[in-house]
Design a protein around this motif. Structure first.
Motif, short mmCIF file in Angstrom:
data_model
loop_
_atom_site.label_atom_id
_atom_site.label_comp_id
_atom_site.label_asym_id
_atom_site.label_seq_id
_atom_site.Cartn_x
_atom_site.Cartn_y
_atom_site.Cartn_z
N GLN A 255 0.97 -1.21 -0.02
CA GLN A 255 0.02 -0.11 0.02
C GLN A 255 0.80 1.04 0.40
O GLN A 255 2.10 1.60 -0.25
CB GLN A 255 -0.75 0.09 1.29
N SER A 256 0.34 2.39 0.39
CA SER A 256 1.12 3.90 0.42
C SER A 256 2.45 3.99 1.33
O SER A 256 2.05 3.50 2.41
CB SER A 256 0.32 4.82 -0.30
N ARG A 257 3.29 4.27 1.35
CA ARG A 257 4.94 4.15 1.39
C ARG A 257 4.37 5.85 2.10
O ARG A 257 5.33 6.14 3.01
CB ARG A 257 5.90 3.98 0.96
N THR A 258 3.23 6.65 1.37
CA THR A 258 4.01 7.71 1.87
C THR A 258 3.17 8.44 3.36
O THR A 258 2.14 7.42 4.06
CB THR A 258 3.05 8.57 1.49
N ILE A 259 3.48 9.38 4.15
CA ILE A 259 2.78 9.42 4.77
C ILE A 259 2.80 11.19 5.93
O ILE A 259 3.68 11.87 5.02
CB ILE A 259 3.67 8.87 6.95
N SER A 260 1.91 11.34 5.92
CA SER A 260 1.09 13.18 5.85
C SER A 260 2.53 13.79 7.38
O SER A 260 3.53 12.76 8.07
CB SER A 260 0.25 12.99 6.33
N TYR A 261 2.81 14.59 6.85
CA TYR A 261 3.36 15.70 8.31
C TYR A 261 2.78 15.40 9.01
O TYR A 261 3.78 15.49 10.70
CB TYR A 261 4.06 16.98 7.48
N GLN A 262 2.26 15.47 9.52
CA GLN A 262 1.54 15.71 10.77
C GLN A 262 1.51 14.00 11.48
O GLN A 262 1.70 13.73 12.19
CB GLN A 262 -0.41 16.01 10.57
N GLY A 263 1.70 12.45 10.77
CA GLY A 263 1.32 11.90 10.31
C GLY A 263 3.31 11.74 10.76
O GLY A 263 3.77 10.92 12.22
N CYS A 264 3.51 11.39 10.68
CA CYS A 264 5.28 11.00 11.60
C CYS A 264 6.03 12.47 12.60
O CYS A 264 6.09 11.90 12.96
CB CYS A 264 6.70 12.26 9.68
N VAL A 265 5.19 13.75 12.78
CA VAL A 265 5.33 14.37 13.48
C VAL A 265 5.04 13.32 14.88
O VAL A 265 5.34 12.90 15.83
CB VAL A 265 4.56 16.04 13.78
N SER A 266 3.30 12.87 14.29
CA SER A 266 2.69 12.04 15.80
C SER A 266 3.07 10.90 16.06
O SER A 266 3.50 10.68 17.59
CB SER A 266 1.35 11.07 15.01
N GLN A 267 4.19 9.81 15.13
CA GLN A 267 5.57 9.09 15.48
C GLN A 267 6.63 9.02 16.24
O GLN A 267 6.39 9.00 16.86
CB GLN A 267 5.67 9.06 13.82
N VAL A 268 7.08 10.88 16.18
CA VAL A 268 8.31 10.70 16.73
C VAL A 268 7.82 11.42 18.40
O VAL A 268 7.79 10.94 19.29
CB VAL A 268 9.10 11.99 15.97
N PHE A 269 6.69 12.04 17.91
CA PHE A 269 6.39 11.91 19.48
C PHE A 269 5.74 11.03 20.03
O PHE A 269 5.75 10.72 21.52
CB PHE A 269 5.15 13.01 19.46
N PHE A 270 4.82 9.90 19.62
CA PHE A 270 4.30 9.14 20.66
C PHE A 270 5.36 8.38 21.01
O PHE A 270 5.59 7.16 21.77
CB PHE A 270 3.18 8.52 19.48
#
Length: 314
Positions: free
Chosen positions: A88-103
Motif C-alpha cells: 500500500q502507500s508508503r507515504t505518511i503525512s507531515y502531521q503523521g510523521c510528527v505524531s510517530q516521533v512524539f508517541f
C-alpha cells in the motif's frame, strides 16, 4: 538562508526495512502475528489484574501499567509498517510523521521510567519487606505512575518540538519503516547541530539515568538475597525479580548492541527497532505469566469464571 524560495514538504516517503525485498509477505505475516499477540496478551494481563483482588498490590499495579504500555507502543508504528509491507502507500503525512516521533519517544521515555519504578518496587519488597506496604502505599504508587507517564510526555514533547521546528524542504525519503529522530533530522534543510546535541543528550541522559537506577536497585537486591540463609528463601526472593530482569535485558540489550557498535549498520538498526517495536511487547505476557504463579492462578480463575456461565447454557 532565505526559506521563502523553498517549497516545504507536506508528506514523507517511508523506504521500509533495509534488504527486505522479496520477503514482504513473510514479514507481514510474522509482524501481524506478533502484533496481535502483543495486543491480546497484554489486554488479557491487564484485565486479569483488574479482575483479581489478590493481584491488587503495587507489583501488579505497575505490571498492569506495563501491559497498557505494551498495547500502545507497538501500535505507534506497526500498522503503518504492515501497510507498507502489503504494498500500500508508503507515504505518511507531515502531521503523521510528527505524531510517530512524539508517541514513539513519549512511550519510550515512559518505558524507561516505568522499568525504573518497577525495580524500585522490587528493591523495597526484598530489602524492606516489613515496611513494604507502608512505603509503597496507594498514594506513592499513584504518584510514581503519574510521574512515569508525565515524564514520558515531557521527554517526547521536547524532542518533537526540537525536530519539527526545523524546516523540511526536500528530499522527503525516510530511510526507515517509521519516522524517528536520526532519519528525520537528516532531511532538514537547516543547521541541525543544536537539535542533534539536545536530542542525543536528552535520550542518552534519560536512558542512562534509568539504567543506573535499575542497576543500583538490583545491586542492593542481590546483596540482600545473598544474606538470606535458606536456599528456598533465596530462590523465592529471586523469582519475584526474574521476570522483570528478563524484560530489562530484552529492552536494553538490543539498544546497547547498537550504540556500542563502532560502525553503523542500517540493517541491524532496523532489526533492533523491529525487535523493540513488535517482538518485545509480545513476549512480556509470556515472561510474566510463565514465571509467575500468582498471575497463572489468577488467569485460571478468570478462565473458570468465564467458562461456568457458558457451561450452564449448554
Amino acid at each position: 538562508m532565505n526559506m521563502r524560495n523553498y517549497t516545504f514538504v507536506t508528506e514523507f516517503i517511508l523506504l521500509g526495512i533495509s534488504n527486505s525485498e522479496g520477503l514482504e509477505n513473510m514479514l507481514f505475516v510474522l509482524f501481524l502475528v506478533f502484533y496481535v499477540f502483543a495486543l491480546l496478551g497484554n489486554l488479557l494481563i491487564f484485565l486479569t489484574i483488574l479482575a483479581s483482588p489478590n493481584l491488587h498490590t503495587p507489583m501488579y499495579f505497575f505490571l498492569g501499567n506495563l501491559a497498557v504500555f505494551d498495547i500502545f507502543f507497538p501500535s505507534v508504528n506497526s500498522p503503518k509498517m504492515m501497510d507498507c509491507l502489503m504494498g500500500q502507500s508508503r507515504t505518511i503525512s507531515y502531521q503523521g510523521c510528527v505524531s510517530q516521533v512524539f508517541f514513539y519517544h513519549t512511550l519510550g521515555g515512559t518505558e524507561c521510567f516505568l522499568y525504573t519504578v518497577m525495580a524500585y518496587d522490587r528493591f523495597v519488597a526484598i530489602c524492606y519487606p516489613m515496611r513494604y506496604t507502608v512505603i509503597m502505599n496507594h498514594r506513592v504508587c499513584a504518584c510514581l505512575t503519574v510521574g512515569t507517564w508525565l515524564g514520558g510526555f515531557v521527554h517526547g514533547s521536547i524532542l518533537t518540538f526540537l525536530i519539527f521546528k526545523l524546516p523540511f524542504c526536500g528530499p522527503n525519503e525516510v530511510d526507515s519503516f517509521f519516522c524517528d529522530i536520526p532519519v528525520v533530522l537528516s532531511l532538514a534543510c537547516a543547521d541541525t547541530s543544536l537539535a542533534q546535541t539536545v536530542s542525543f543528550t536528552n535520550v542518552g541522559v534519560v536512558a542512562l539515568m534509568c539504567f543506573l537506577l535499575i542497576l543500583t536497585s538490583y545491586t542492593r537486591i542481590v546483596i540482600s538475597i545473598l544474606k538470606i540463609r535458606s536456599s528456598e528463601g533465596r530462590r523465592r526472593a529471586f523469582s519475584t525479580c526474574s521476570a522483570h530482569l528478563t524484560s530489562i535485558i530484552l529492552v536494553y540489550g538490543p539498544v546497547i548492541l547498537v550504540y556500542l557498535r563502532p560502525a553503523s549498520s542500517p540493517w541491524l538498526d532496523s532489526v533492533v527497532q523491529v525487535f523493540n517495536n513488535v517482538i518485545t511487547p509480545s513476549l512480556n505476557p509470556l515472561i510474566y505469566t510463565l514465571r509467575n504463579k500468582d498471575v497463572k492462578l489468577a488467569l485460571k480463575k478468570v478462565r473458570n469464571q468465564v467458562a461456568q456461565p457458558l457451561g450452564g447454557k449448554e
